[in-house]
Design an enzyme around this catalytic site. Structure first.
Site, PDB file in Angstrom:
ATOM      1  CG  LEU A 226     -40.506  37.132  16.347  1.00  0.00           C
ATOM      2  CD1 LEU A 226     -40.434  36.509  14.845  1.00  0.00           C
ATOM      3  CD2 LEU A 226     -42.189  37.168  16.794  1.00  0.00           C
ATOM      4  CB  CYS A 275     -34.052  32.197  11.742  1.00  0.00           C
ATOM      5  SG  CYS A 275     -34.059  32.011   9.920  1.00  0.00           S
TER       6      CYS A 275
HETATM    7  C1  UDX Z   1     -32.271  30.725   4.105  1.00  0.00           C
HETATM    8  C2  UDX Z   1     -31.413  31.921   4.049  1.00  0.00           C
HETATM    9  O1  UDX Z   1     -30.286  31.853   2.990  1.00  0.00           O
HETATM   10  C3  UDX Z   1     -30.688  32.077   5.309  1.00  0.00           C
HETATM   11  O2  UDX Z   1     -29.626  33.115   5.375  1.00  0.00           O
HETATM   12  C4  UDX Z   1     -31.723  32.391   6.191  1.00  0.00           C
HETATM   13  O3  UDX Z   1     -31.548  32.910   7.474  1.00  0.00           O
HETATM   14  C5  UDX Z   1     -32.784  31.440   6.224  1.00  0.00           C
HETATM   15  O4  UDX Z   1     -33.382  30.805   4.983  1.00  0.00           O
HETATM   16  P1  UDX Z   1     -32.605  28.430   3.603  1.00  0.00           P
HETATM   17  O5  UDX Z   1     -33.417  28.509   2.433  1.00  0.00           O
HETATM   18  O6  UDX Z   1     -33.296  27.773   4.802  1.00  0.00           O
HETATM   19  O7  UDX Z   1     -31.798  29.696   4.195  1.00  0.00           O
HETATM   20  O8  UDX Z   1     -31.323  27.559   3.396  1.00  0.00           O
HETATM   21  P2  UDX Z   1     -31.093  26.115   2.664  1.00  0.00           P
HETATM   22  O9  UDX Z   1     -32.495  25.474   2.727  1.00  0.00           O
HETATM   23  O10 UDX Z   1     -29.835  25.550   2.996  1.00  0.00           O
HETATM   24  O11 UDX Z   1     -30.939  26.905   1.062  1.00  0.00           O
HETATM   25  C6  UDX Z   1     -29.767  27.179   0.551  1.00  0.00           C
HETATM   26  C7  UDX Z   1     -29.618  26.713  -0.894  1.00  0.00           C
HETATM   27  O12 UDX Z   1     -28.388  27.302  -1.508  1.00  0.00           O
HETATM   28  C8  UDX Z   1     -29.368  25.281  -0.755  1.00  0.00           C
HETATM   29  O13 UDX Z   1     -30.088  24.447  -1.463  1.00  0.00           O
HETATM   30  C9  UDX Z   1     -27.736  25.269  -1.302  1.00  0.00           C
HETATM   31  O14 UDX Z   1     -27.410  24.062  -2.341  1.00  0.00           O
HETATM   32  C10 UDX Z   1     -27.543  26.310  -2.314  1.00  0.00           C
HETATM   33  N1  UDX Z   1     -26.632  27.081  -2.388  1.00  0.00           N
HETATM   34  C11 UDX Z   1     -25.503  27.142  -1.556  1.00  0.00           C
HETATM   35  C12 UDX Z   1     -26.183  27.361  -3.788  1.00  0.00           C
HETATM   36  O15 UDX Z   1     -26.727  27.265  -4.621  1.00  0.00           O
HETATM   37  N2  UDX Z   1     -24.607  27.938  -3.996  1.00  0.00           N
HETATM   38  C13 UDX Z   1     -23.853  28.099  -3.060  1.00  0.00           C
HETATM   39  O16 UDX Z   1     -22.704  28.381  -3.479  1.00  0.00           O
HETATM   40  C14 UDX Z   1     -24.161  27.652  -1.600  1.00  0.00           C
HETATM   41  C1  UDX Z   2     -38.535  32.368  12.237  1.00  0.00           C
HETATM   42  C2  UDX Z   2     -39.323  33.670  12.118  1.00  0.00           C
HETATM   43  O1  UDX Z   2     -40.567  33.490  12.772  1.00  0.00           O
HETATM   44  C3  UDX Z   2     -39.590  34.056  10.674  1.00  0.00           C
HETATM   45  O2  UDX Z   2     -40.002  35.252  10.613  1.00  0.00           O
HETATM   46  C4  UDX Z   2     -38.013  34.259  10.301  1.00  0.00           C
HETATM   47  O3  UDX Z   2     -38.111  34.627   8.823  1.00  0.00           O
HETATM   48  C5  UDX Z   2     -37.387  33.063  10.390  1.00  0.00           C
HETATM   49  O4  UDX Z   2     -37.283  32.373  11.698  1.00  0.00           O
HETATM   50  P1  UDX Z   2     -39.145  29.850  11.844  1.00  0.00           P
HETATM   51  O5  UDX Z   2     -37.622  29.554  12.556  1.00  0.00           O
HETATM   52  O6  UDX Z   2     -39.797  29.335  10.651  1.00  0.00           O
HETATM   53  O7  UDX Z   2     -39.389  31.416  11.578  1.00  0.00           O
HETATM   54  O8  UDX Z   2     -40.158  29.465  13.046  1.00  0.00           O
HETATM   55  P2  UDX Z   2     -40.997  30.111  14.272  1.00  0.00           P
HETATM   56  O9  UDX Z   2     -42.517  29.873  13.879  1.00  0.00           O
HETATM   57  O10 UDX Z   2     -40.520  31.477  14.396  1.00  0.00           O
HETATM   58  O11 UDX Z   2     -40.536  29.318  15.326  1.00  0.00           O
HETATM   59  C6  UDX Z   2     -39.354  29.005  15.737  1.00  0.00           C
HETATM   60  C7  UDX Z   2     -39.160  28.313  17.243  1.00  0.00           C
HETATM   61  O12 UDX Z   2     -39.835  28.884  18.203  1.00  0.00           O
HETATM   62  C8  UDX Z   2     -39.990  26.919  17.137  1.00  0.00           C
HETATM   63  O13 UDX Z   2     -38.982  25.688  17.416  1.00  0.00           O
HETATM   64  C9  UDX Z   2     -41.117  27.096  17.589  1.00  0.00           C
HETATM   65  O14 UDX Z   2     -41.694  25.747  18.040  1.00  0.00           O
HETATM   66  C10 UDX Z   2     -40.690  27.893  18.642  1.00  0.00           C
HETATM   67  N1  UDX Z   2     -41.722  28.698  19.509  1.00  0.00           N
HETATM   68  C11 UDX Z   2     -42.548  29.566  18.776  1.00  0.00           C
HETATM   69  C12 UDX Z   2     -42.056  28.385  21.010  1.00  0.00           C
HETATM   70  O15 UDX Z   2     -41.472  27.826  21.489  1.00  0.00           O
HETATM   71  N2  UDX Z   2     -42.982  29.293  21.458  1.00  0.00           N
HETATM   72  C13 UDX Z   2     -44.007  30.080  20.611  1.00  0.00           C
HETATM   73  O16 UDX Z   2     -44.808  30.907  21.236  1.00  0.00           O
HETATM   74  C14 UDX Z   2     -43.708  30.510  19.407  1.00  0.00           C
END
Ligand code: UDX
Ligand code: UDX
Length: 458
Positions: A226, A275
């Protein structure tokens, strides 16, 4: 009626929270506990003001919370009760030691695995929801199954493909759900238990099953592909600007080829989000560690192209504004990494802000949902920064506006009123190509879209 299943999710973040809310909503036979070390976050999940903004999330949580969806900080108790444990703690890029800047930091994952081991009193299925390097499950297997108590843990990979801003829709109607496990009898049983949860609302043919390593690698590969599309179209945007081609016309022309398809071809100031950078750099690190240097360089170039696009955006601002922005007020419209989220992780807006500050601009940041995160991201930057929720006030007295996020709100502002309050000559840099450029030019703006010939009076 299926038998009651106890589901636990460790990590109540952008992924864990919405995913568990949808599982609870769609699986009345599941009792879903979501735990997190962050007490403030859990309190917010239990309040009317959820910790993340996601369209449709309030309704889903409203229906399930207190019925079969519970948020708490009691990790120990949650582990004891659970049959299936999803782990959704964060796995950021390492900032220290071996692999710094590229490898995934697995300390929270490993700590969580040890917690599971310490508090479990029966066999469990442990599901990797966080994005992890390929073969992490092997390490998890070793840690979990090293116990002397005869407990058996089956590690399953179920990577998340939801995108922020459309998370609920993506969860309710996924293109596919991917579940990987060991291909042993107990591995296949664990895989089936997880598949049965999703089958409450996802058609069986969309539930893809694979071996563990394919599932882990598929997540990194999906994000790399992507992001590669965005870097590819962004590389062409630079060529459009010097050849009088128009990047939206090129994207449309190639996107109608059914082999290519129309999505993820929108040229922009650069991709962000939690991501893409992290997962590609992780892929690069893994390729390198297996001695596959060319593979590593190939994928690394996707991230390098993105850094270049962000830099190029600021260089173009400077060049068109008479090579200086020192002391000039510049309004950033949007700070979130994309529309419909308050998340600012890896947002191109942060890179642009840093560079504008280095050139001594006065940066005014506006965003309808992301100003709290913007405040945290920018507090250590120094320089002249203001946060202003009202875009009209942000643009007042500015020399330039730069659109960073494609919020609908910015398409319908009264740009005549905005121009009247700005310094002249007034510039608009549309980093998302969402505005009506011809109309802005006719109003009197100098307009610089991405991948298109600028419309200028000066
Ligand atoms: C997730 C995935 O974990 C990441 O690998 C993926 O690529 C993107 O999405 P995300 O849900 O976006 O991450 O992360 P975040 O919003 O930071 O949430 C993680 C949570 O885990 C936090 O609320 C943090 O407090 C919690 N955490 C972290 C625990 O409960 N225990 C820990 O030891 C560490
Ligand atoms: C991404 C993946 O899409 C999702 O499947 C995965 O689980 C987590 O990472 P996300 O990071 O939430 O999701 O956003 P996404 O909609 O993929 O956009 C990523 C970035 O690319 C954004 O900054 C968006 O603005 C940019 N983007 C997207 C572009 O610049 N051009 C495009 O055509 C599409």
């Amino acid at each position: 009626m299926p038998t009651l299943v106890n589901v636990l999710c460790i990590g109540a973040g952008y992924v864990g929270g919405p995913t568990m809310a949808v599982i609870a909503d769609r699986c009345p036979h599941a009792r879903v506990n979501v735990v997190d070390v962050n007490a403030a976050r859990i309190a917010a999940w239990n309040s009317d003001s959820l910790p993340i903004f996601e369209p449709g999330l309030d309704e889903v949580v409203g229906r399930a919370r207190g019925r079969n969806l519970f948020f708490s900080t009691d990790i120990e108790c949650g582990i004891r009760d659970a049959d299936i444990i999803f782990v959704s703690v964060n796995t950021p890029t390492k900032t220290f030691g071996e692999g710094a800047g590229r490898a995934a930091d697995l300390q929270y994952w490993e700590k969580t695995a040890r917690q599971i081991l310490a508090h479990a009193d029966g066999d469990k299925v442990v599901v990797e929801k966080s994005t992890l390097p390929v073969r992490t499950a092997q390490a998890m297997d070793r840690i979990l199954n090293s116990n002397a108590r005869g407990l058996r843990f089956e590690v399953v990979s179920n990577p998340e493909f939801l995108a922020e801003g459309t998370a609920i829709q993506d969860l309710l109607q996924p293109d596919r759900v991917l579940i990987g496990s060991h291909e042993t009898p107990s591995g296949l049983r664990a895989r089936r238990a997880v598949a049965d949860l999703y089958a409450s609302w996802v058609p069986r043919e969309r539930i893809i099953q694979s071996n563990l390593w394919s599932a882990e690698l598929s997540k990194l590969t999906a994000n790399a592909f992507l992001a590669q599309r965005i870097s590819s179209i962004n590389s062409i945007s630079a060529l459009c600007e010097v050849t009088e081609a128009d990047v939206d016309e090129v994207a449309y022309a190639i996107g109608t080829d059914s082999r290519i398809g129309p999505r993820f071809l929108k040229a922009s100031v650069g991709f962000g989000g939690s991501c893409f950078h992290k997962d590609i750099l992780n892929l690069v690190y893994i390729a390198e560690s297996y001695g596959l240097t060319e593979v590593a360089r190939y994928w690394e170039s996707v991230v390098r192209m993105n850094d270049w696009q962000e830099n190029r955006f600021v260089r173009r601002m400077l060049a068109s504004m008479f090579n200086t922005v020192a002391g000039k007020r510049i309004a950033l419209f949007g700070f979130a990494f994309k529309a419909n989220t308050g998340d600012t992780r890896e947002s191109a807006a942060l890179a642009v802000t840093r560079q504008l500050l280095a050139d001594r601009a006065h940066v005014v940041i506006s965003d309808p949902k992301a100003l709290d995160n913007a405040r945290i991201d920018t507090e250590s930057l120094g320089g002249h920064i203001e946060l202003e929720p009202d875009p009209y006030r942000a643009a007042s007295g500015a020399h330039a506006i730069a659109v960073m996020t494609e919020w609908d709100l910015y398409k319908t502002l009264d740009y005549g009123r905005i121009l009247a309050s700005m310094e002249r000559p007034a510039f608009i840099f549309d980093g998302r190509n969402i505005l009506d450029h011809q109309r802005l030019f006719e109003l009197g703006f100098n307009v610089f879209p991405i991948g298109k010939t600028p419309l200028r009076h000066v």
